[in-house]
Design a protein around this motif. Structure first.
Motif, PDB file in Angstrom:
ATOM      1  N   ALA A   1      -1.506  -6.875 -10.893  1.00  0.00           N
ATOM      2  CA  ALA A   1      -2.658  -6.106 -10.420  1.00  0.00           C
ATOM      3  C   ALA A   1      -2.542  -4.645 -10.821  1.00  0.00           C
ATOM      4  O   ALA A   1      -1.443  -4.087 -10.881  1.00  0.00           O
ATOM      5  N   SER A   2      -3.674  -4.028 -11.084  1.00  0.00           N
ATOM      6  CA  SER A   2      -3.731  -2.586 -11.337  1.00  0.00           C
ATOM      7  C   SER A   2      -4.455  -1.938 -10.165  1.00  0.00           C
ATOM      8  O   SER A   2      -5.485  -2.440  -9.716  1.00  0.00           O
ATOM      9  N   CYS A   3      -3.895  -0.827  -9.671  1.00  0.00           N
ATOM     10  CA  CYS A   3      -4.393  -0.217  -8.450  1.00  0.00           C
ATOM     11  C   CYS A   3      -4.354   1.305  -8.550  1.00  0.00           C
ATOM     12  O   CYS A   3      -3.465   1.863  -9.184  1.00  0.00           O
ATOM     13  N   GLY A   4      -5.299   1.935  -7.882  1.00  0.00           N
ATOM     14  CA  GLY A   4      -5.355   3.386  -7.865  1.00  0.00           C
ATOM     15  C   GLY A   4      -4.389   3.982  -6.858  1.00  0.00           C
ATOM     16  O   GLY A   4      -4.106   3.387  -5.822  1.00  0.00           O
ATOM     17  N   LEU A   5      -3.877   5.166  -7.174  1.00  0.00           N
ATOM     18  CA  LEU A   5      -3.000   5.894  -6.265  1.00  0.00           C
ATOM     19  C   LEU A   5      -3.822   6.721  -5.289  1.00  0.00           C
ATOM     20  O   LEU A   5      -4.988   7.030  -5.542  1.00  0.00           O
ATOM     21  N   GLY A   6      -3.179   7.107  -4.183  1.00  0.00           N
ATOM     22  CA  GLY A   6      -3.776   8.032  -3.233  1.00  0.00           C
ATOM     23  C   GLY A   6      -3.116   9.390  -3.396  1.00  0.00           C
ATOM     24  O   GLY A   6      -2.399   9.640  -4.363  1.00  0.00           O
ATOM     25  N   GLU A   7      -3.321  10.264  -2.410  1.00  0.00           N
ATOM     26  CA  GLU A   7      -2.673  11.566  -2.434  1.00  0.00           C
ATOM     27  C   GLU A   7      -1.187  11.419  -2.128  1.00  0.00           C
ATOM     28  O   GLU A   7      -0.762  10.437  -1.515  1.00  0.00           O
TER      29      GLU A   7
ATOM     30  N   ARG B   1       0.793  -1.233   0.000  1.00  0.00           N
ATOM     31  CA  ARG B   1       0.000   0.000   0.000  1.00  0.00           C
ATOM     32  C   ARG B   1       0.821   1.276   0.000  1.00  0.00           C
ATOM     33  O   ARG B   1       0.241   2.357  -0.080  1.00  0.00           O
ATOM     34  N   THR B   2       2.130   1.179   0.119  1.00  0.00           N
ATOM     35  CA  THR B   2       2.930   2.390   0.331  1.00  0.00           C
ATOM     36  C   THR B   2       4.071   2.495  -0.672  1.00  0.00           C
ATOM     37  O   THR B   2       4.857   1.567  -0.813  1.00  0.00           O
ATOM     38  N   ILE B   3       4.140   3.659  -1.334  1.00  0.00           N
ATOM     39  CA  ILE B   3       5.231   3.956  -2.266  1.00  0.00           C
ATOM     40  C   ILE B   3       5.788   5.326  -1.903  1.00  0.00           C
ATOM     41  O   ILE B   3       5.021   6.285  -1.745  1.00  0.00           O
ATOM     42  N   ASP B   4       7.110   5.408  -1.746  1.00  0.00           N
ATOM     43  CA  ASP B   4       7.765   6.695  -1.560  1.00  0.00           C
ATOM     44  C   ASP B   4       8.323   7.139  -2.904  1.00  0.00           C
ATOM     45  O   ASP B   4       9.073   6.399  -3.556  1.00  0.00           O
ATOM     46  N   PHE B   5       7.940   8.328  -3.323  1.00  0.00           N
ATOM     47  CA  PHE B   5       8.447   8.926  -4.553  1.00  0.00           C
ATOM     48  C   PHE B   5       9.539   9.917  -4.159  1.00  0.00           C
ATOM     49  O   PHE B   5       9.262  10.875  -3.431  1.00  0.00           O
ATOM     50  N   ILE B   6      10.772   9.693  -4.620  1.00  0.00           N
ATOM     51  CA  ILE B   6      11.883  10.576  -4.305  1.00  0.00           C
ATOM     52  C   ILE B   6      12.034  11.533  -5.485  1.00  0.00           C
ATOM     53  O   ILE B   6      12.244  11.109  -6.630  1.00  0.00           O
ATOM     54  N   LEU B   7      11.903  12.810  -5.188  1.00  0.00           N
ATOM     55  CA  LEU B   7      11.955  13.835  -6.222  1.00  0.00           C
ATOM     56  C   LEU B   7      13.305  14.536  -6.204  1.00  0.00           C
ATOM     57  O   LEU B   7      14.111  14.354  -5.290  1.00  0.00           O
ATOM     58  N   SER B   8      13.531  15.334  -7.231  1.00  0.00           N
ATOM     59  CA  SER B   8      14.780  16.097  -7.296  1.00  0.00           C
ATOM     60  C   SER B   8      14.895  16.953  -6.038  1.00  0.00           C
ATOM     61  O   SER B   8      13.893  17.380  -5.469  1.00  0.00           O
ATOM     62  N   GLY B   9      16.128  17.168  -5.608  1.00  0.00           N
ATOM     63  CA  GLY B   9      16.360  17.923  -4.388  1.00  0.00           C
ATOM     64  C   GLY B   9      16.176  17.095  -3.131  1.00  0.00           C
ATOM     65  O   GLY B   9      16.231  17.617  -2.029  1.00  0.00           O
ATOM     66  N   GLY B  10      15.923  15.783  -3.295  1.00  0.00           N
ATOM     67  CA  GLY B  10      15.786  14.911  -2.140  1.00  0.00           C
ATOM     68  C   GLY B  10      14.416  14.940  -1.475  1.00  0.00           C
ATOM     69  O   GLY B  10      14.218  14.303  -0.438  1.00  0.00           O
ATOM     70  N   ARG B  11      13.481  15.657  -2.044  1.00  0.00           N
ATOM     71  CA  ARG B  11      12.129  15.683  -1.467  1.00  0.00           C
ATOM     72  C   ARG B  11      11.485  14.306  -1.620  1.00  0.00           C
ATOM     73  O   ARG B  11      11.680  13.638  -2.633  1.00  0.00           O
ATOM     74  N   VAL B  12      10.706  13.905  -0.613  1.00  0.00           N
ATOM     75  CA  VAL B  12      10.038  12.604  -0.628  1.00  0.00           C
ATOM     76  C   VAL B  12       8.540  12.819  -0.465  1.00  0.00           C
ATOM     77  O   VAL B  12       8.096  13.527   0.445  1.00  0.00           O
ATOM     78  N   TYR B  13       7.777  12.203  -1.366  1.00  0.00           N
ATOM     79  CA  TYR B  13       6.316  12.217  -1.272  1.00  0.00           C
ATOM     80  C   TYR B  13       5.853  10.782  -1.086  1.00  0.00           C
ATOM     81  O   TYR B  13       6.146   9.919  -1.914  1.00  0.00           O
ATOM     82  N   ARG B  14       5.151  10.539  -0.004  1.00  0.00           N
ATOM     83  CA  ARG B  14       4.639   9.195   0.283  1.00  0.00           C
ATOM     84  C   ARG B  14       3.222   9.077  -0.252  1.00  0.00           C
ATOM     85  O   ARG B  14       2.376   9.925  -0.005  1.00  0.00           O
ATOM     86  N   ASN B  15       3.004   8.003  -1.009  1.00  0.00           N
ATOM     87  CA  ASN B  15       1.665   7.721  -1.525  1.00  0.00           C
ATOM     88  C   ASN B  15       1.137   6.490  -0.814  1.00  0.00           C
ATOM     89  O   ASN B  15       1.700   5.400  -0.938  1.00  0.00           O
TER      90      ASN B  15
ATOM     91  N   GLY C   1       4.165  -5.214  -2.856  1.00  0.00           N
ATOM     92  CA  GLY C   1       5.225  -5.279  -1.859  1.00  0.00           C
ATOM     93  C   GLY C   1       6.225  -6.389  -2.120  1.00  0.00           C
ATOM     94  O   GLY C   1       7.378  -6.311  -1.712  1.00  0.00           O
ATOM     95  N   PHE C   2       5.790  -7.438  -2.792  1.00  0.00           N
ATOM     96  CA  PHE C   2       6.676  -8.556  -3.112  1.00  0.00           C
ATOM     97  C   PHE C   2       7.525  -8.242  -4.346  1.00  0.00           C
ATOM     98  O   PHE C   2       8.742  -8.378  -4.338  1.00  0.00           O
ATOM     99  N   ASP C   3       6.871  -7.809  -5.412  1.00  0.00           N
ATOM    100  CA  ASP C   3       7.593  -7.552  -6.667  1.00  0.00           C
ATOM    101  C   ASP C   3       8.321  -6.211  -6.668  1.00  0.00           C
ATOM    102  O   ASP C   3       9.314  -6.045  -7.379  1.00  0.00           O
ATOM    103  N   ARG C   4       7.815  -5.252  -5.920  1.00  0.00           N
ATOM    104  CA  ARG C   4       8.435  -3.939  -5.750  1.00  0.00           C
ATOM    105  C   ARG C   4       8.699  -3.203  -7.058  1.00  0.00           C
ATOM    106  O   ARG C   4       9.672  -2.454  -7.186  1.00  0.00           O
ATOM    107  N   ALA C   5       7.877  -3.443  -8.051  1.00  0.00           N
ATOM    108  CA  ALA C   5       8.031  -2.758  -9.337  1.00  0.00           C
ATOM    109  C   ALA C   5       6.645  -2.480  -9.913  1.00  0.00           C
ATOM    110  O   ALA C   5       5.730  -3.283  -9.757  1.00  0.00           O
ATOM    111  N   PHE C   6       6.515  -1.340 -10.568  1.00  0.00           N
ATOM    112  CA  PHE C   6       5.231  -0.989 -11.166  1.00  0.00           C
ATOM    113  C   PHE C   6       5.460  -0.088 -12.367  1.00  0.00           C
ATOM    114  O   PHE C   6       6.552   0.457 -12.571  1.00  0.00           O
TER     115      PHE C   6
END
Length: 140
Positions: free
Chosen positions: A123-129, A65-79, A89-94
């Motif tokens: 599986a195909s799944c929707g993202l959150g904020e 259920r959780t993906i961290d997006f690491i952006l330029s400048g080191g900013r992290v957005y958790r979805n 969580g097992f395959d860790r790729a999307f």
């Protein structure tokens, strides 16, 4: 009703009652806290609906259920996905597909499963904020 049918019916009722009586035990085991693999994070801003694709440097799949997006400048957005996404969580790729220059909470990701040395869509799944976070370092 013939005797053998009454005995079968009584047996089914007894079996159903036994399963019903054991249900709280099964629920108690399911409710046991599981150790999370998601690193602790401190929220450092308001959630946003979209992030710019050109800013994404990498991603870290933490669990189903959780993906961290690491952006330029080191900013992290958790979805935090609204629902579990099977085998993420097992395959860790999307992968994802968007016609915009942004990835948004209305977009769908598809898990990439490693099957026989090749990648297959899962599986195909929707993202959150996307919530801006600062990952908390563990004390050594």
């Amino acid at each position: 009703m013939p005797l053998h049918r009454r005995l079968i019916a009584a047996g089914l009722i007894a079996t159903g009652a036994a399963l019903f009586a054991l249900q709280p035990l099964a629920n108690a085991q399911d409710a046991a806290p599981k150790k999370s693999k998601v690193p602790a994070a401190e929220v450092v801003g308001e959630p946003v609906s979209c992030i710019n694709l050109s800013q994404i440097r990498s991603t870290q799949v933490r669990d189903d259920r959780t993906i961290d997006f690491i952006l330029s400048g080191g900013r992290v957005y958790r979805n935090q996905l609204p629902n579990q996404c099977g085998s993420l969580g097992f395959d860790r790729a999307f992968t994802y597909s968007t016609s915009l220059t942004q990835l948004c909470n209305v977009d769908i990701i598809t898990v990439l499963q490693n099957v026989g040395g090749g990648l297959m869509p899962g599986a195909s799944c929707g993202l959150g904020e996307f919530t801006p976070v600062k990952l908390v370092k563990k004390a050594k």
